[in-house]
Design a protein around this motif. Structure first.
Motif, PDB file in Angstrom:
ATOM      1  N   SER A  46       0.821  -1.215   0.000  1.00 12.81           N
ATOM      2  CA  SER A  46       0.000   0.000   0.000  1.00 12.81           C
ATOM      3  C   SER A  46       0.854   1.263   0.000  1.00 12.81           C
ATOM      4  CB  SER A  46      -0.916   0.004   1.227  1.00 12.81           C
ATOM      5  OG  SER A  46      -0.146  -0.032   2.425  1.00 12.81           O
ATOM      6  N   VAL A  47       2.148   1.131  -0.292  1.00 11.79           N
ATOM      7  CA  VAL A  47       3.061   2.275  -0.273  1.00 11.79           C
ATOM      8  C   VAL A  47       3.436   2.712  -1.690  1.00 11.79           C
ATOM      9  CG1 VAL A  47       5.299   3.139   0.473  1.00 11.79           C
ATOM     10  CG2 VAL A  47       3.978   1.635   1.979  1.00 11.79           C
ATOM     11  N   LYS A  48       3.873   1.762  -2.498  1.00  9.15           N
ATOM     12  CA  LYS A  48       4.335   2.072  -3.849  1.00  9.15           C
ATOM     13  C   LYS A  48       3.214   1.845  -4.846  1.00  9.15           C
ATOM     14  CE  LYS A  48       7.942   0.980  -7.216  1.00  9.15           C
ATOM     15  NZ  LYS A  48       9.122   0.118  -7.521  1.00  9.15           N
ATOM     16  N   ALA A  49       2.737   2.934  -5.475  1.00  4.95           N
ATOM     17  CA  ALA A  49       1.660   2.824  -6.454  1.00  4.95           C
ATOM     18  C   ALA A  49       2.175   2.208  -7.751  1.00  4.95           C
ATOM     19  CB  ALA A  49       1.060   4.199  -6.735  1.00  4.95           C
ATOM     20  N   LEU A  50       1.378   1.322  -8.334  1.00  3.75           N
ATOM     21  CA  LEU A  50       1.724   0.697  -9.605  1.00  3.75           C
ATOM     22  C   LEU A  50       1.428   1.636 -10.769  1.00  3.75           C
ATOM     23  CD1 LEU A  50       0.197  -2.841  -8.905  1.00  3.75           C
ATOM     24  CD2 LEU A  50       2.616  -2.182  -8.788  1.00  3.75           C
ATOM     25  N   LEU A  51       0.297   2.351 -10.683  1.00  3.13           N
ATOM     26  CA  LEU A  51      -0.114   3.297 -11.712  1.00  3.13           C
ATOM     27  C   LEU A  51      -0.806   4.475 -11.042  1.00  3.13           C
ATOM     28  CD1 LEU A  51      -1.659   0.780 -14.279  1.00  3.13           C
ATOM     29  CD2 LEU A  51       0.527   1.979 -14.548  1.00  3.13           C
ATOM     30  N   THR A  52      -0.702   5.643 -11.656  1.00  7.33           N
ATOM     31  CA  THR A  52      -1.295   6.858 -11.086  1.00  7.33           C
ATOM     32  C   THR A  52      -1.892   7.712 -12.191  1.00  7.33           C
ATOM     33  OG1 THR A  52       0.333   6.876  -9.283  1.00  7.33           O
ATOM     34  CG2 THR A  52      -0.869   8.918  -9.690  1.00  7.33           C
ATOM     35  N   THR A  53      -3.020   8.357 -11.894  1.00  8.98           N
ATOM     36  CA  THR A  53      -3.614   9.310 -12.827  1.00  8.98           C
ATOM     37  C   THR A  53      -4.383  10.351 -12.023  1.00  8.98           C
ATOM     38  OG1 THR A  53      -4.908   9.530 -14.863  1.00  8.98           O
ATOM     39  CG2 THR A  53      -5.817   8.100 -13.157  1.00  8.98           C
ATOM     40  N   GLU A  54      -4.943  11.347 -12.708  1.00  6.07           N
ATOM     41  CA  GLU A  54      -5.702  12.399 -12.050  1.00  6.07           C
ATOM     42  C   GLU A  54      -7.189  12.274 -12.376  1.00  6.07           C
ATOM     43  OE1 GLU A  54      -4.603  14.648  -9.903  1.00  6.07           O
ATOM     44  OE2 GLU A  54      -2.518  13.974 -10.057  1.00  6.07           O
ATOM     45  N   MET A  55      -8.025  12.616 -11.410  1.00  2.93           N
ATOM     46  CA  MET A  55      -9.471  12.605 -11.601  1.00  2.93           C
ATOM     47  C   MET A  55      -9.983  14.037 -11.657  1.00  2.93           C
ATOM     48  SD  MET A  55     -12.372  10.801  -9.188  1.00  2.93           S
ATOM     49  CE  MET A  55     -11.710  11.603  -7.714  1.00  2.93           C
ATOM     50  N   LYS A  56     -10.895  14.309 -12.588  1.00  5.02           N
ATOM     51  CA  LYS A  56     -11.491  15.631 -12.746  1.00  5.02           C
ATOM     52  C   LYS A  56     -13.002  15.482 -12.838  1.00  5.02           C
ATOM     53  CE  LYS A  56     -11.276  20.119 -13.522  1.00  5.02           C
ATOM     54  NZ  LYS A  56     -10.776  21.069 -12.500  1.00  5.02           N
ATOM     55  N   ASP A  57     -13.704  16.128 -11.918  1.00  3.44           N
ATOM     56  CA  ASP A  57     -15.170  16.053 -11.883  1.00  3.44           C
ATOM     57  C   ASP A  57     -15.669  14.608 -11.792  1.00  3.44           C
ATOM     58  OD1 ASP A  57     -15.476  18.829 -12.019  1.00  3.44           O
ATOM     59  OD2 ASP A  57     -15.365  18.817 -14.210  1.00  3.44           O
ATOM     60  N   GLY A  58     -14.933  13.787 -11.060  1.00  3.13           N
ATOM     61  CA  GLY A  58     -15.342  12.397 -10.854  1.00  3.13           C
ATOM     62  C   GLY A  58     -14.985  11.457 -11.988  1.00  3.13           C
ATOM     63  N   LEU A  59     -14.298  11.968 -13.009  1.00  2.56           N
ATOM     64  CA  LEU A  59     -13.938  11.142 -14.164  1.00  2.56           C
ATOM     65  C   LEU A  59     -12.432  10.933 -14.221  1.00  2.56           C
ATOM     66  CD1 LEU A  59     -16.178  12.867 -16.869  1.00  2.56           C
ATOM     67  CD2 LEU A  59     -16.732  10.833 -15.510  1.00  2.56           C
ATOM     68  N   PHE A  60     -12.021   9.722 -14.585  1.00  3.60           N
ATOM     69  CA  PHE A  60     -10.589   9.454 -14.740  1.00  3.60           C
ATOM     70  C   PHE A  60     -10.372   8.325 -15.740  1.00  3.60           C
ATOM     71  CE2 PHE A  60     -11.789   6.473 -11.340  1.00  3.60           C
ATOM     72  CZ  PHE A  60     -11.177   5.303 -11.747  1.00  3.60           C
ATOM     73  N   THR A  61      -9.167   8.237 -16.241  1.00  2.00           N
ATOM     74  CA  THR A  61      -8.749   7.132 -17.113  1.00  2.00           C
ATOM     75  C   THR A  61      -7.400   6.633 -16.618  1.00  2.00           C
ATOM     76  OG1 THR A  61      -9.909   7.999 -19.062  1.00  2.00           O
ATOM     77  CG2 THR A  61      -8.144   6.399 -19.444  1.00  2.00           C
ATOM     78  N   LEU A  62      -7.357   5.368 -16.277  1.00  2.00           N
ATOM     79  CA  LEU A  62      -6.124   4.738 -15.799  1.00  2.00           C
ATOM     80  C   LEU A  62      -5.744   3.646 -16.800  1.00  2.00           C
ATOM     81  CD1 LEU A  62      -4.190   4.693 -13.259  1.00  2.00           C
ATOM     82  CD2 LEU A  62      -5.548   2.749 -12.471  1.00  2.00           C
ATOM     83  N   ALA A  63      -4.573   3.771 -17.395  1.00  6.30           N
ATOM     84  CA  ALA A  63      -4.150   2.802 -18.402  1.00  6.30           C
ATOM     85  C   ALA A  63      -2.706   2.417 -18.169  1.00  6.30           C
ATOM     86  CB  ALA A  63      -4.327   3.383 -19.807  1.00  6.30           C
TER      87      ALA A  63
END
Length: 221
Positions: A46-63
């Motif tokens: 739970s320390v090192k994230a595998l992938l990261t992205t930003e959310m805007k207005d409740g919407l996000f895309t993680l790829a």
């Protein structure tokens, strides 16, 4: 000539390793939240994230790419969603105030999860609901406790638990190659089920070697 052959071999090996990776795209549509960071974690880190992205207005895309399909933790602006990723193109419709992933579209295992939820209701919840009706009658709507009533409800809970685990084991035997099955078994092992090893052994070798299968095996040690 040797250098050319070595380059070809390395190229083939790189292609094979790359082909073994699990590539996916997860789009999110989360209500009751606006902006924030979305991070994907291994269930054991739970320390090192595998992938990261930003959310805007409740919407996000993680790829991106992962070692394998399986169980992961999605951190959405500080709230954690336990999620099984196994599809190529997925959409998660969720509620920030009630984190759940049963509305994950494009994931084959969601169908299995819903089937097991229904099985749990039929084999456990219905028995408990019926027992609670009798229990309230015995205690005058819960106002007057009695040793007989407490013994009755205690036995009813144990019987319902045994009934659910028996049905779950049967489900494992008929769906031994389903990725969600070891995930559900992990939940039962946490509750102290003593039949976990038998259920694990009912899985196919492929599923035992899967990411959730390996996690389940560690829990059974």
């Amino acid at each position: 000539m040797r250098q050319i052959i070595l380059c070809i071999v390395l190229g083939v090996m790189t292609h094979v390793v790359s082909a073994q990776k699990y590539s996916f795209t997860l789009k999110g549509d989360i209500i009751n939240v606006k902006d924030g960071k979305v991070q994907l974690y291994s269930p054991v880190d739970s320390v090192k994230a595998l992938l990261t992205t930003e959310m805007k207005d409740g919407l996000f895309t993680l790829a991106g790419e992962l070692d394998a399909p399986g169980l992961y933790t999605l951190n959405v602006a500080g709230v954690r969603f336990s999620i099984v990723l196994d599809g190529k193109e997925m959409i998660l419709y969720g509620d920030y105030l009630q984190p759940d992933t049963k509305l994950l579209k494009g994931s084959p295992v969601v169908k299995t999860r819903l089937a097991l939820d229904r099985l749990y209701y039929e084999s456990f919840d219905m028995m408990i609901n019926e027992a609670l009706g009798k229990y309230y009658e015995m205690t005058e709507n819960g106002q007057k406790q009695s040793e007989e009533a407490e013994k009755f409800i205690g036995k009813a809970i144990r019987d319902a638990g045994a009934n659910w685990r028996a049905h779950l084991l049967d489900f494992v035997k008929t769906h031994p190659d389903d990725l969600y099955v070891p995930v559900r078994l992990m939940q039962e092992v946490k509750r102290g089920s003593d039949w976990g090893k038998k259920a694990y052994e009912a899985l196919t070798p492929k599923m035992q070697a899967s990411q959730p299968g390996r996690l389940l095996k560690e829990m059974l040690k």
